[in-house]
Motif scaffolding. Structure first.
Motif, short mmCIF file in Angstrom:
data_model
loop_
_atom_site.label_atom_id
_atom_site.label_comp_id
_atom_site.label_asym_id
_atom_site.label_seq_id
_atom_site.Cartn_x
_atom_site.Cartn_y
_atom_site.Cartn_z
N GLU A 24 0.84 -1.19 0.00
CA GLU A 24 0.00 0.00 0.00
C GLU A 24 0.88 1.25 0.00
OE1 GLU A 24 -3.34 2.19 2.83
OE2 GLU A 24 -2.28 0.43 3.56
N THR A 25 0.50 2.23 -0.80
CA THR A 25 1.21 3.50 -0.85
C THR A 25 0.43 4.54 -0.05
OG1 THR A 25 2.14 3.01 -3.02
CG2 THR A 25 2.09 5.31 -2.38
N ILE A 26 1.13 5.22 0.87
CA ILE A 26 0.51 6.28 1.67
C ILE A 26 1.19 7.60 1.29
CG2 ILE A 26 0.06 7.14 3.99
CD1 ILE A 26 0.35 4.22 4.96
N PRO A 27 0.48 8.47 0.55
CA PRO A 27 1.08 9.76 0.19
C PRO A 27 1.20 10.65 1.42
CG PRO A 27 -1.19 9.63 -0.60
CD PRO A 27 -0.87 8.31 0.02
N GLY A 28 2.26 11.42 1.46
CA GLY A 28 2.44 12.31 2.60
C GLY A 28 3.70 13.13 2.51
N ILE A 29 4.13 13.59 3.68
CA ILE A 29 5.32 14.44 3.81
C ILE A 29 6.28 13.75 4.77
CG2 ILE A 29 6.18 16.66 4.67
CD1 ILE A 29 2.64 16.40 3.45
N ALA A 30 7.53 13.69 4.37
CA ALA A 30 8.56 13.09 5.22
C ALA A 30 9.44 14.17 5.80
CB ALA A 30 9.41 12.11 4.42
N LEU A 31 9.75 14.05 7.08
CA LEU A 31 10.78 14.87 7.70
C LEU A 31 12.08 14.10 7.53
CD1 LEU A 31 9.15 16.16 10.99
CD2 LEU A 31 9.43 17.35 8.82
N MET A 32 13.07 14.73 6.93
CA MET A 32 14.30 14.06 6.56
C MET A 32 15.51 14.66 7.26
SD MET A 32 13.10 12.06 4.03
CE MET A 32 14.58 11.52 3.22
N HIS A 33 16.47 13.81 7.55
CA HIS A 33 17.81 14.25 7.95
C HIS A 33 18.76 13.57 6.98
CE1 HIS A 33 21.23 15.54 10.24
NE2 HIS A 33 21.65 14.29 10.33
N ARG A 34 19.39 14.39 6.16
CA ARG A 34 20.19 13.88 5.05
C ARG A 34 19.30 12.98 4.20
NH1 ARG A 34 26.22 13.21 7.53
NH2 ARG A 34 26.27 15.29 8.46
N HIS A 35 19.56 11.69 4.10
CA HIS A 35 18.73 10.80 3.29
C HIS A 35 17.89 9.86 4.14
CE1 HIS A 35 20.61 12.18 -0.37
NE2 HIS A 35 21.81 12.01 0.20
N LYS A 36 17.79 10.15 5.43
CA LYS A 36 17.06 9.28 6.35
C LYS A 36 15.69 9.88 6.69
CE LYS A 36 17.44 7.06 10.84
NZ LYS A 36 18.26 6.91 12.05
N VAL A 37 14.65 9.06 6.58
CA VAL A 37 13.31 9.51 6.97
C VAL A 37 13.21 9.47 8.49
CG1 VAL A 37 10.83 9.02 6.84
CG2 VAL A 37 12.28 8.66 4.81
N LEU A 38 12.96 10.63 9.09
CA LEU A 38 12.79 10.72 10.54
C LEU A 38 11.34 10.49 10.93
CD1 LEU A 38 14.95 13.89 11.24
CD2 LEU A 38 15.63 11.50 11.46
N ALA A 39 10.43 10.94 10.08
CA ALA A 39 9.00 10.78 10.34
C ALA A 39 8.25 10.92 9.02
CB ALA A 39 8.51 11.84 11.32
N HIS A 40 7.10 10.26 8.93
CA HIS A 40 6.23 10.38 7.77
C HIS A 40 4.86 10.79 8.26
CE1 HIS A 40 3.52 9.10 4.54
NE2 HIS A 40 4.51 9.52 3.76
N MET A 41 4.28 11.81 7.62
CA MET A 41 2.99 12.33 8.05
C MET A 41 2.03 12.39 6.87
SD MET A 41 4.34 15.53 10.33
CE MET A 41 5.58 15.97 9.11
N THR A 42 0.77 12.08 7.14
CA THR A 42 -0.26 12.30 6.15
C THR A 42 -0.47 13.81 6.01
OG1 THR A 42 -2.06 12.30 7.76
CG2 THR A 42 -1.43 10.15 6.81
N PRO A 43 -1.16 14.26 4.96
CA PRO A 43 -1.41 15.70 4.85
C PRO A 43 -2.12 16.28 6.08
CG PRO A 43 -1.80 14.67 2.75
CD PRO A 43 -1.56 13.55 3.73
N VAL A 44 -3.07 15.55 6.66
CA VAL A 44 -3.77 16.03 7.86
C VAL A 44 -2.79 16.17 9.02
CG1 VAL A 44 -5.51 15.42 9.60
CG2 VAL A 44 -6.00 15.10 7.17
N GLU A 45 -1.93 15.17 9.22
CA GLU A 45 -0.94 15.24 10.30
C GLU A 45 0.06 16.36 10.06
OE1 GLU A 45 -0.75 10.50 11.46
OE2 GLU A 45 0.39 11.22 9.75
N ALA A 46 0.45 16.56 8.79
CA ALA A 46 1.41 17.62 8.47
C ALA A 46 0.82 18.99 8.75
CB ALA A 46 1.84 17.51 7.01
N ARG A 47 -0.47 19.19 8.42
CA ARG A 47 -1.10 20.47 8.71
C ARG A 47 -1.18 20.74 10.21
NH1 ARG A 47 -4.26 18.62 4.29
NH2 ARG A 47 -3.87 19.90 2.45
N ALA A 48 -1.49 19.70 10.98
CA ALA A 48 -1.55 19.86 12.43
C ALA A 48 -0.16 20.21 12.97
CB ALA A 48 -2.06 18.58 13.08
N MET A 49 0.87 19.57 12.46
CA MET A 49 2.24 19.87 12.87
C MET A 49 2.62 21.29 12.47
SD MET A 49 5.09 18.95 14.30
CE MET A 49 5.13 17.18 14.40
#
Length: 66
Positions: A24-49
């Motif tokens: 399953e693919t979940i579109p969203g926004i990743a918080l990255m440090h260099r090339h490492k994903v620190l967190a992945h958020m859905t659009p709703v979660e990203a707006r809340a953040m």
């Protein structure tokens, strides 16, 4: 490894599709440090953040002017 006294951790954000183990693919926004994903958020979660980040920034700006 040594760091200068001005070193601070950093992260960037980018559009990122998360792929689950079952394919399953979940579109969203990743918080990255260099090339490492620190967190992945859905659009709703990203707006809340984003709202929280803006509130914290406003609070810091207000505290600095008082």
């Amino acid at each position: 490894m040594t760091y200068s006294s001005t070193w601070r951790p950093s992260a960037s954000a980018k559009k990122y599709n998360w792929l689950t183990p079952n394919g399953e693919t979940i579109p969203g926004i990743a918080l990255m440090h260099r090339h490492k994903v620190l967190a992945h958020m859905t659009p709703v979660e990203a707006r809340a953040m984003a709202d929280k980040l803006l509130d914290y920034a406003d609070k810091i700006d207000t505290e600095d002017t008082q």
